[in-house]
Design a protein around this motif. Structure first.
Motif, PDB file in Angstrom:
ATOM      1  N   GLU A 103       2.831 -15.406  11.543  1.00  0.00           N
ATOM      2  CA  GLU A 103       4.240 -15.080  11.369  1.00  0.00           C
ATOM      3  C   GLU A 103       4.593 -13.876  12.231  1.00  0.00           C
ATOM      4  N   HIS A 104       5.845 -13.815  12.634  1.00  0.00           N
ATOM      5  CA  HIS A 104       6.428 -12.655  13.307  1.00  0.00           C
ATOM      6  C   HIS A 104       5.939 -12.476  14.750  1.00  0.00           C
ATOM      7  N   GLU A 105       4.653 -12.147  14.945  1.00  0.00           N
ATOM      8  CA  GLU A 105       4.229 -11.757  16.283  1.00  0.00           C
ATOM      9  C   GLU A 105       2.735 -11.966  16.483  1.00  0.00           C
TER      10      GLU A 105
ATOM     11  N   ARG B 263       6.652 -13.526  20.097  1.00  0.00           N
ATOM     12  CA  ARG B 263       7.420 -13.236  18.879  1.00  0.00           C
ATOM     13  C   ARG B 263       8.086 -14.522  18.394  1.00  0.00           C
ATOM     14  N   VAL B 264       8.106 -14.718  17.089  1.00  0.00           N
ATOM     15  CA  VAL B 264       8.702 -15.923  16.517  1.00  0.00           C
ATOM     16  C   VAL B 264       9.556 -15.535  15.317  1.00  0.00           C
ATOM     17  N   ASP B 265      10.523 -16.392  14.983  1.00  0.00           N
ATOM     18  CA  ASP B 265      11.394 -16.094  13.845  1.00  0.00           C
ATOM     19  C   ASP B 265      11.042 -16.900  12.603  1.00  0.00           C
ATOM     20  N   ARG B 266       9.969 -17.690  12.687  1.00  0.00           N
ATOM     21  CA  ARG B 266       9.482 -18.408  11.512  1.00  0.00           C
ATOM     22  C   ARG B 266       8.004 -18.726  11.713  1.00  0.00           C
TER      23      ARG B 266
ATOM     24  N   SER C 105      10.825 -25.376  18.257  1.00  0.00           N
ATOM     25  CA  SER C 105      11.829 -24.404  18.653  1.00  0.00           C
ATOM     26  C   SER C 105      11.250 -23.028  18.948  1.00  0.00           C
ATOM     27  N   ALA C 106       9.933 -22.865  18.747  1.00  0.00           N
ATOM     28  CA  ALA C 106       9.330 -21.557  18.965  1.00  0.00           C
ATOM     29  C   ALA C 106       9.368 -21.205  20.446  1.00  0.00           C
TER      30      ALA C 106
END
Length: 279
Positions: free
Chosen positions: A94-96, A38-41, A10-11
């Motif tokens: 994580e994050h970015e 950027r990612v949310d997990r 899902s990234a």
């Protein structure tokens, strides 16, 4: 190491901005890429073996090197250089991820960085420790430049300056590498050594010192790269014959060695490779 280090489905896909390599750097630099994601997990990825050497100048969060199947220097890295890898690596972040990536050829390591490939091979090293020209001040200047064109212009200037201060590659080593590369890894190493006029021992030692891995290993990595590119469009049995494997079983063994997956498993993933980034 397990074989479940697949990218998060899902990234969101990363943004890649490619910069043409200047003619003066041909054969030394294979690609220059701006990367922002950027990612949310947390995202875990596997980088398969390859013949290019990435220099990563990071403006974002660190990258964790979780595992190297044939190397050293695991741990957290911001800006780093990863030497030629005769195996696969697993990383997470994580994050970015926000960075500029420069992909050197094995000949570029000596010519631009002034380092024999052996010093970096199968290692992930903090960039400033390995190459003082790529220190924190340069990273800050790149970050402050704000736009990719300005960043690329600055990096071009640094690389051209390094070109005038690096170390020449032994001519017969450069020739052997180019023959391996042009043949797709199918060149017979014994015949190449014979054509150099040097002994097997001397030629192998010099090649390993300057490129970072033995000639036969280099040929295997290059052949794997060609097989990986072909596999996306052709059945594995056809690829095995086309790129010089003894049979399909041989191809599968080499994919396990260099990617950690079989060809079928690999096609179900989106492995990160230098070739994918610069293609």
């Amino acid at each position: 190491m397990t074989n479940d280090a697949r990218p998060e489905a899902s990234a969101p896909r990363p943004v890649l901005v490619r910069h043409p390599v200047r003619p003066e750097l041909a054969g030394l630099v294979a690609g220059i890429v701006g990367h922002h994601e950027r990612v949310d997990r947390p995202v875990v990825r596997r980088q398969v073996a390859g013949s290019l050497i990435p220099l990563v100048l990071s403006f974002g969060t660190p990258l964790d090197v979780i595992d190297l199947s044939a190397g050293e220097e695991r741990g957290r890295r911001t800006s780093f250089v990863a030497g030629i890898m005769p195996g696969h690596a697993t990383t997470s972040f994580e994050h970015e991820q926000h960075c500029l990536q420069i992909y050197l050829t094995p000949l570029g390591v000596m010519r631009l960085l002034g380092l024999p490939g052996r010093e970096l091979a199968a290692r992930v090293v903090d960039l400033a420790d390995a190459v003082p020209a790529f220190d924190d001040r340069l990273v800050e200047r790149l970050h402050e430049a704000r736009t990719w064109p300005r960043r690329f212009e600055l990096v071009d200037r640094v690389l051209l300056d390094l070109l005038g201060h690096g170390r020449p590659v032994e001519p017969f080593v450069a020739w052997m590498w180019r023959q391996i590369e042009r043949s797709g890894g199918r060149a017979r190493i014994g015949e190449l050594v014979e054509q150099t006029g040097w002994s097997q021992r001397h030629a192998t030692a010099r090649f390993t010192e300057e490129v970072g891995i033995r000639p036969k290993t280099a040929a295997s990595v290059v052949r794997f790269e060609h097989a990986l590119a072909e596999l996306r469009d052709r059945p594995a049995a056809e690829v095995a014959a086309a790129v010089g494997f003894a049979d399909q079983s041989h191809l599968v063994r080499e994919f396990r060695r260099f990617a950690g997956w079989t060809p079928t498993e690999l096609l179900r993933t989106e492995p990160t490779t230098a070739q994918a980034a610069i293609g």
